[in-house]
Design a protein around this motif. Sequence first.
Motif, PDB file in Angstrom:
ATOM      1  N   GLU A   1     -35.561  39.785  26.792  1.00 60.29           N
ATOM      2  CA  GLU A   1     -34.756  38.515  26.443  1.00 60.29           C
ATOM      3  C   GLU A   1     -33.402  38.618  26.196  1.00 60.29           C
ATOM      4  O   GLU A   1     -32.453  37.970  26.734  1.00 60.29           O
ATOM      5  N   THR A   2     -32.634  39.512  25.615  1.00 58.96           N
ATOM      6  CA  THR A   2     -31.309  39.609  25.593  1.00 58.96           C
ATOM      7  C   THR A   2     -30.108  39.998  26.203  1.00 58.96           C
ATOM      8  O   THR A   2     -29.319  41.108  25.747  1.00 58.96           O
ATOM      9  N   GLY A   3     -30.936  40.845  28.032  1.00 60.75           N
ATOM     10  CA  GLY A   3     -30.531  41.526  28.871  1.00 60.75           C
ATOM     11  C   GLY A   3     -30.183  40.362  29.388  1.00 60.75           C
ATOM     12  O   GLY A   3     -30.190  39.387  29.560  1.00 60.75           O
ATOM     13  N   LYS A   4     -29.293  41.129  30.581  1.00 66.77           N
ATOM     14  CA  LYS A   4     -28.771  40.210  31.754  1.00 66.77           C
ATOM     15  C   LYS A   4     -29.701  40.599  33.090  1.00 66.77           C
ATOM     16  O   LYS A   4     -28.905  41.929  33.354  1.00 66.77           O
ATOM     17  N   VAL A   5     -29.716  40.163  34.581  1.00 70.02           N
ATOM     18  CA  VAL A   5     -29.962  40.347  35.152  1.00 70.02           C
ATOM     19  C   VAL A   5     -29.209  39.338  36.681  1.00 70.02           C
ATOM     20  O   VAL A   5     -29.341  38.843  36.693  1.00 70.02           O
ATOM     21  N   TYR A   6     -27.937  40.368  37.143  1.00 69.39           N
ATOM     22  CA  TYR A   6     -27.347  39.369  37.910  1.00 69.39           C
ATOM     23  C   TYR A   6     -28.271  40.791  39.580  1.00 69.39           C
ATOM     24  O   TYR A   6     -28.410  40.693  40.213  1.00 69.39           O
ATOM     25  N   GLY A   7     -28.653  39.086  40.333  1.00 66.13           N
ATOM     26  CA  GLY A   7     -29.349  39.086  41.308  1.00 66.13           C
ATOM     27  C   GLY A   7     -28.734  38.538  42.224  1.00 66.13           C
ATOM     28  O   GLY A   7     -28.218  37.184  42.816  1.00 66.13           O
ATOM     29  N   PHE A   8     -28.224  39.573  43.739  1.00 66.78           N
ATOM     30  CA  PHE A   8     -27.563  38.507  44.884  1.00 66.78           C
ATOM     31  C   PHE A   8     -28.184  38.941  46.584  1.00 66.78           C
ATOM     32  O   PHE A   8     -29.136  39.708  46.923  1.00 66.78           O
ATOM     33  N   ASP A   9     -28.035  37.755  47.056  1.00 66.00           N
ATOM     34  CA  ASP A   9     -29.059  37.895  48.089  1.00 66.00           C
ATOM     35  C   ASP A   9     -27.973  36.604  49.488  1.00 66.00           C
ATOM     36  O   ASP A   9     -27.471  35.583  48.636  1.00 66.00           O
TER      37      ASP A   9
ATOM     38  N   LEU B   1     -29.442  34.288  39.402  1.00 68.04           N
ATOM     39  CA  LEU B   1     -28.943  34.080  40.873  1.00 68.04           C
ATOM     40  C   LEU B   1     -27.943  33.865  41.950  1.00 68.04           C
ATOM     41  O   LEU B   1     -27.853  32.360  41.125  1.00 68.04           O
ATOM     42  N   VAL B   2     -27.359  34.854  42.599  1.00 65.83           N
ATOM     43  CA  VAL B   2     -26.458  34.071  43.184  1.00 65.83           C
ATOM     44  C   VAL B   2     -26.630  34.221  44.914  1.00 65.83           C
ATOM     45  O   VAL B   2     -26.999  35.546  44.928  1.00 65.83           O
ATOM     46  N   ARG B   3     -26.642  33.459  45.555  1.00 62.78           N
ATOM     47  CA  ARG B   3     -26.604  33.466  47.009  1.00 62.78           C
ATOM     48  C   ARG B   3     -24.903  33.899  47.788  1.00 62.78           C
ATOM     49  O   ARG B   3     -24.459  33.127  48.316  1.00 62.78           O
ATOM     50  N   GLN B   4     -24.603  34.992  47.220  1.00 62.10           N
ATOM     51  CA  GLN B   4     -23.608  36.025  48.050  1.00 62.10           C
ATOM     52  C   GLN B   4     -24.152  37.652  48.820  1.00 62.10           C
ATOM     53  O   GLN B   4     -25.313  37.838  47.426  1.00 62.10           O
TER      54      GLN B   4
ATOM     55  N   HIS C   1     -19.412  40.585  46.728  1.00 59.31           N
ATOM     56  CA  HIS C   1     -19.137  39.580  45.393  1.00 59.31           C
ATOM     57  C   HIS C   1     -18.955  39.917  44.313  1.00 59.31           C
ATOM     58  O   HIS C   1     -18.726  38.857  43.551  1.00 59.31           O
ATOM     59  N   ILE C   2     -19.457  40.920  44.495  1.00 53.88           N
ATOM     60  CA  ILE C   2     -19.715  41.369  42.679  1.00 53.88           C
ATOM     61  C   ILE C   2     -18.615  41.257  41.933  1.00 53.88           C
ATOM     62  O   ILE C   2     -19.060  40.759  41.118  1.00 53.88           O
ATOM     63  N   ASN C   3     -17.825  42.029  41.605  1.00 55.33           N
ATOM     64  CA  ASN C   3     -16.950  41.403  41.015  1.00 55.33           C
ATOM     65  C   ASN C   3     -16.145  40.300  40.919  1.00 55.33           C
ATOM     66  O   ASN C   3     -15.665  39.720  39.381  1.00 55.33           O
TER      67      ASN C   3
END
Length: 190
Positions: free
Chosen positions: A44-52, A76-79, A83-85
Amino acid sequence: MKLQRILPFAKQLLEKAVSKGDIVVDATIGNGHDTVFLAKLVGETGKVYGFDIQEQAIINTRERLMTENLVEQVTLVRQGHQHINSVISDEHKGTLSAAMFNLGYLPGGDQTIVTVPDTTISAVQQLLSMLRPEGIIVIVIYHGHEEGQIERDALMTFVKTIDPRDAHVLQYQFINKNNYPPYIVAIEKC
Protein backbone atom coordinates in the motif's frame (compact mmCIF):
# COMPACT_ATOMS: atom_id res chain seq x y z
CA MET A 1 17.41 -29.00 -7.42
CA LYS A 2 14.91 -27.95 -10.05
CA LEU A 3 15.71 -25.26 -12.61
CA GLN A 4 13.31 -22.32 -12.49
CA ARG A 5 11.11 -21.81 -15.53
CA ILE A 6 11.34 -18.42 -17.21
CA LEU A 7 8.44 -16.51 -15.63
CA PRO A 8 8.95 -17.89 -12.10
CA PHE A 9 12.64 -16.99 -12.35
CA ALA A 10 11.77 -13.46 -13.50
CA LYS A 11 9.47 -13.08 -10.49
CA GLN A 12 12.12 -14.48 -8.16
CA LEU A 13 14.58 -11.83 -9.33
CA LEU A 14 12.00 -9.12 -8.71
CA GLU A 15 11.10 -10.47 -5.27
CA LYS A 16 14.73 -10.16 -4.22
CA ALA A 17 14.97 -6.55 -5.41
CA VAL A 18 11.59 -5.10 -4.36
CA SER A 19 10.37 -4.29 -0.85
CA LYS A 20 7.22 -2.76 0.60
CA GLY A 21 7.12 0.97 -0.13
CA ASP A 22 9.31 0.78 -3.26
CA ILE A 23 8.69 2.39 -6.62
CA VAL A 24 8.72 0.10 -9.67
CA VAL A 25 7.79 0.12 -13.35
CA ASP A 26 5.84 -2.38 -15.42
CA ALA A 27 6.96 -1.22 -18.86
CA THR A 28 4.55 -3.49 -20.77
CA ILE A 29 1.42 -4.12 -18.71
CA GLY A 30 -0.29 -6.47 -21.18
CA ASN A 31 -3.13 -8.18 -19.33
CA GLY A 32 -1.97 -6.99 -15.92
CA HIS A 33 -0.52 -10.14 -14.38
CA ASP A 34 2.90 -8.58 -13.71
CA THR A 35 1.32 -5.30 -12.64
CA VAL A 36 -0.67 -7.13 -9.95
CA PHE A 37 2.45 -9.05 -8.91
CA LEU A 38 4.46 -5.83 -8.59
CA ALA A 39 1.63 -4.03 -6.75
CA LYS A 40 1.57 -6.80 -4.16
CA LEU A 41 5.35 -6.55 -3.75
CA VAL A 42 5.35 -2.78 -3.15
CA GLY A 43 2.27 -2.88 -0.92
CA GLU A 44 0.00 0.00 0.00
CA THR A 45 2.88 2.40 0.58
CA GLY A 46 4.64 1.68 -2.72
CA LYS A 47 3.99 2.75 -6.29
CA VAL A 48 3.80 0.95 -9.63
CA TYR A 49 3.89 2.87 -12.90
CA GLY A 50 2.42 0.72 -15.69
CA PHE A 51 2.83 1.56 -19.38
CA ASP A 52 1.11 0.27 -22.51
CA ILE A 53 0.02 1.82 -25.81
CA GLN A 54 -3.14 -0.26 -26.14
CA GLU A 55 -6.41 0.73 -24.54
CA GLN A 56 -7.35 -2.94 -24.16
CA ALA A 57 -4.24 -3.52 -22.05
CA ILE A 58 -5.21 -0.61 -19.79
CA ILE A 59 -8.77 -1.94 -19.44
CA ASN A 60 -7.65 -5.52 -18.74
CA THR A 61 -5.09 -4.39 -16.18
CA ARG A 62 -7.44 -1.97 -14.42
CA GLU A 63 -10.06 -4.73 -14.06
CA ARG A 64 -7.47 -7.14 -12.65
CA LEU A 65 -6.24 -4.48 -10.20
CA MET A 66 -9.81 -3.71 -9.08
CA THR A 67 -10.48 -7.41 -8.48
CA GLU A 68 -7.35 -7.62 -6.32
CA ASN A 69 -8.06 -4.28 -4.58
CA LEU A 70 -4.72 -2.86 -5.75
CA VAL A 71 -5.79 0.21 -7.72
CA GLU A 72 -4.48 2.82 -5.28
CA GLN A 73 -0.77 2.02 -5.61
CA VAL A 74 -0.77 1.80 -9.43
CA THR A 75 -0.68 4.54 -12.06
CA LEU A 76 -1.58 3.24 -15.51
CA VAL A 77 -0.23 5.23 -18.44
CA ARG A 78 -1.49 4.79 -21.98
CA GLN A 79 1.82 5.69 -23.58
CA GLY A 80 4.81 3.77 -24.80
CA HIS A 81 7.51 2.91 -22.30
CA GLN A 82 9.88 5.28 -24.10
CA HIS A 83 8.02 8.09 -22.26
CA ILE A 84 9.04 6.95 -18.78
CA ASN A 85 11.18 10.05 -18.18
CA SER A 86 8.28 12.38 -18.87
CA VAL A 87 5.87 10.49 -16.60
CA ILE A 88 7.92 9.66 -13.52
CA SER A 89 8.72 12.77 -11.53
CA ASP A 90 12.29 13.84 -10.84
CA GLU A 91 11.85 13.16 -7.11
CA HIS A 92 11.60 9.42 -7.88
CA LYS A 93 14.63 9.28 -10.17
CA GLY A 94 17.48 7.31 -8.65
CA THR A 95 15.08 5.53 -6.29
CA LEU A 96 13.37 2.92 -8.48
CA SER A 97 14.04 -0.61 -7.29
CA ALA A 98 12.87 -2.56 -10.35
CA ALA A 99 11.30 -2.61 -13.78
CA MET A 100 9.72 -5.43 -15.77
CA PHE A 101 9.27 -5.93 -19.52
CA ASN A 102 7.44 -8.69 -21.39
CA LEU A 103 8.31 -7.98 -25.01
CA GLY A 104 6.23 -8.93 -28.01
CA TYR A 105 2.49 -8.50 -28.37
CA LEU A 106 -0.54 -8.41 -26.07
CA PRO A 107 -1.61 -12.01 -25.39
CA GLY A 108 -5.08 -12.40 -26.87
CA GLY A 109 -4.76 -9.02 -28.61
CA ASP A 110 -3.74 -7.70 -32.01
CA GLN A 111 -0.51 -9.52 -32.87
CA THR A 112 0.47 -6.82 -35.35
CA ILE A 113 1.00 -4.36 -32.48
CA VAL A 114 4.38 -5.29 -31.00
CA THR A 115 7.16 -3.79 -28.94
CA VAL A 116 9.99 -2.44 -31.09
CA PRO A 117 13.74 -2.12 -30.55
CA ASP A 118 14.08 1.68 -30.53
CA THR A 119 11.47 2.30 -27.86
CA THR A 120 12.52 -0.67 -25.73
CA ILE A 121 16.19 0.35 -25.77
CA SER A 122 15.25 3.95 -24.99
CA ALA A 123 13.14 2.80 -22.03
CA VAL A 124 15.95 0.58 -20.72
CA GLN A 125 18.41 3.48 -20.95
CA GLN A 126 16.02 5.77 -19.07
CA LEU A 127 15.34 3.16 -16.41
CA LEU A 128 19.04 2.53 -15.85
CA SER A 129 19.43 6.19 -14.92
CA MET A 130 16.43 5.98 -12.55
CA LEU A 131 17.36 2.79 -10.71
CA ARG A 132 18.95 2.86 -7.31
CA PRO A 133 22.10 0.77 -6.79
CA GLU A 134 21.22 -2.95 -6.95
CA GLY A 135 17.96 -2.09 -8.67
CA ILE A 136 17.03 -4.49 -11.47
CA ILE A 137 15.42 -4.48 -14.90
CA VAL A 138 13.97 -7.86 -15.89
CA ILE A 139 13.19 -8.31 -19.58
CA VAL A 140 11.36 -11.38 -20.87
CA ILE A 141 12.13 -11.70 -24.56
CA TYR A 142 9.57 -13.44 -26.75
CA HIS A 143 11.18 -13.96 -30.15
CA GLY A 144 8.94 -16.50 -31.85
CA HIS A 145 7.82 -14.00 -34.48
CA GLU A 146 9.76 -11.94 -37.02
CA GLU A 147 9.49 -8.61 -35.18
CA GLY A 148 10.48 -10.33 -31.94
CA GLN A 149 13.65 -11.64 -33.54
CA ILE A 150 14.54 -8.17 -34.80
CA GLU A 151 13.93 -6.69 -31.34
CA ARG A 152 15.88 -9.51 -29.66
CA ASP A 153 18.91 -8.93 -31.88
CA ALA A 154 18.94 -5.16 -31.35
CA LEU A 155 18.39 -5.47 -27.60
CA MET A 156 21.13 -8.08 -27.20
CA THR A 157 23.56 -5.90 -29.17
CA PHE A 158 22.71 -2.98 -26.88
CA VAL A 159 22.96 -4.81 -23.52
CA LYS A 160 26.37 -6.22 -24.45
CA THR A 161 27.64 -2.61 -24.63
CA ILE A 162 26.58 -1.70 -21.08
CA ASP A 163 29.68 -0.89 -19.07
CA PRO A 164 30.10 -3.57 -16.34
CA ARG A 165 31.02 -0.77 -13.91
CA ASP A 166 27.48 0.58 -14.41
CA ALA A 167 25.47 -2.64 -14.44
CA HIS A 168 25.69 -6.42 -14.53
CA VAL A 169 23.79 -8.15 -17.33
CA LEU A 170 22.55 -11.74 -17.04
CA GLN A 171 20.98 -13.92 -19.73
CA TYR A 172 18.87 -16.87 -18.53
CA GLN A 173 17.48 -19.31 -21.03
CA PHE A 174 16.86 -22.93 -21.82
CA ILE A 175 18.99 -23.80 -24.83
CA ASN A 176 17.58 -27.22 -25.74
CA LYS A 177 13.95 -26.25 -26.34
CA ASN A 178 12.27 -25.82 -29.73
CA ASN A 179 10.16 -23.04 -31.19
CA TYR A 180 12.04 -19.99 -29.88
CA PRO A 181 11.40 -20.32 -26.14
CA PRO A 182 11.33 -17.01 -24.28
CA TYR A 183 14.32 -16.03 -22.20
CA ILE A 184 15.34 -13.41 -19.66
CA VAL A 185 17.81 -10.59 -19.70
CA ALA A 186 18.29 -9.10 -16.24
CA ILE A 187 20.22 -5.88 -15.72
CA GLU A 188 21.33 -5.03 -12.17
CA LYS A 189 22.62 -1.53 -11.55
CA CYS A 190 25.95 -1.29 -9.72
